[in-house]
Scaffold this motif. Sequence first.
Motif, PDB file in Angstrom:
ATOM      1  N   TYR A  30       0.843  -1.199   0.000  1.00 51.97           N
ATOM      2  CA  TYR A  30       0.000   0.000   0.000  1.00 51.97           C
ATOM      3  C   TYR A  30       0.875   1.243   0.000  1.00 51.97           C
ATOM      4  O   TYR A  30       1.151   1.824   1.052  1.00 51.97           O
ATOM      5  N   PRO A  31       1.298   1.663  -1.192  1.00 53.03           N
ATOM      6  CA  PRO A  31       2.204   2.814  -1.244  1.00 53.03           C
ATOM      7  C   PRO A  31       1.492   4.123  -0.941  1.00 53.03           C
ATOM      8  O   PRO A  31       0.267   4.205  -1.012  1.00 53.03           O
ATOM      9  N   SER A  32       2.268   5.136  -0.606  1.00 49.86           N
ATOM     10  CA  SER A  32       1.779   6.509  -0.622  1.00 49.86           C
ATOM     11  C   SER A  32       2.041   7.089  -2.003  1.00 49.86           C
ATOM     12  O   SER A  32       3.031   6.731  -2.651  1.00 49.86           O
ATOM     13  N   GLY A  94       6.860   3.143  -1.404  1.00 53.89           N
ATOM     14  CA  GLY A  94       6.367   1.924  -0.787  1.00 53.89           C
ATOM     15  C   GLY A  94       7.152   1.606   0.463  1.00 53.89           C
ATOM     16  O   GLY A  94       7.758   2.481   1.070  1.00 53.89           O
TER      17      GLY A  94
END
Lengths: 111, 115
Positions: A30-32, A94
């Motif tokens: 779940y990357p920013s 990530g």
Amino acid sequence: GNSVTQMEGPVTLSEEAFLTINCTYTATGYPSLFWYVQYPGEGLQLLLKATKADDKGSNKGFEATYRKETTSFHLEKGSVQVSDSAVYFCALIGGSYIPTFGRGTSLIVHP
Amino acid sequence: DTGVSQNPRHKITKRGQNVTFRCDPISEHNRLYWYRQTLGQGPEFLTYFQNEAQLEKSRLLSDRFSAERPKGSFSTLEIQRTEQGDSAMYLCASSLTVQIQETQYFGPGTRLLVL
């Protein structure tokens, strides 16, 4: 590995037109997601970010929504100005702390 | 807080010479990153530090490149025996690690031209 794909530029618009710059990504976990802007001769400036799915980042009239189902983070602005002319970079971070940037999309706004 | 600063802003050198760039991060930031950016491309990661420890280096960072951050504050990037292919913008960024996916703040960059 992680990757970011942006639409190719330049994008050329008249002042007050609607802007969309497409960005899609590939990442594990779940990357920013981030949008940076680079004005001529300058470094990158953070424009907006979103850290989880369905978050909307916004700043200076620009918006982008983190869409996990389509792995996208498209940048939009309802009415562009000449001063918005710049290069826009989509990026993700990530779990490795190392960001991945797209190639950038040049925006040219004519009066 | 004056932001991230880099010196010099521009450097022209002859092939084979050594060059050194300096980056001063935002004062309380513990992470510092170096990137290279060529025309029409996004920044490419080179290396990063957490405090004074260099934690990761890209394969782009050949043995002619070395970076230091001796006291966990400013950092230097040295290129030895420069080649024309080293011509690029070298960007520095810093961040404060309060969560895993922190925001990076960039300096204005050092533009290198190798003749």
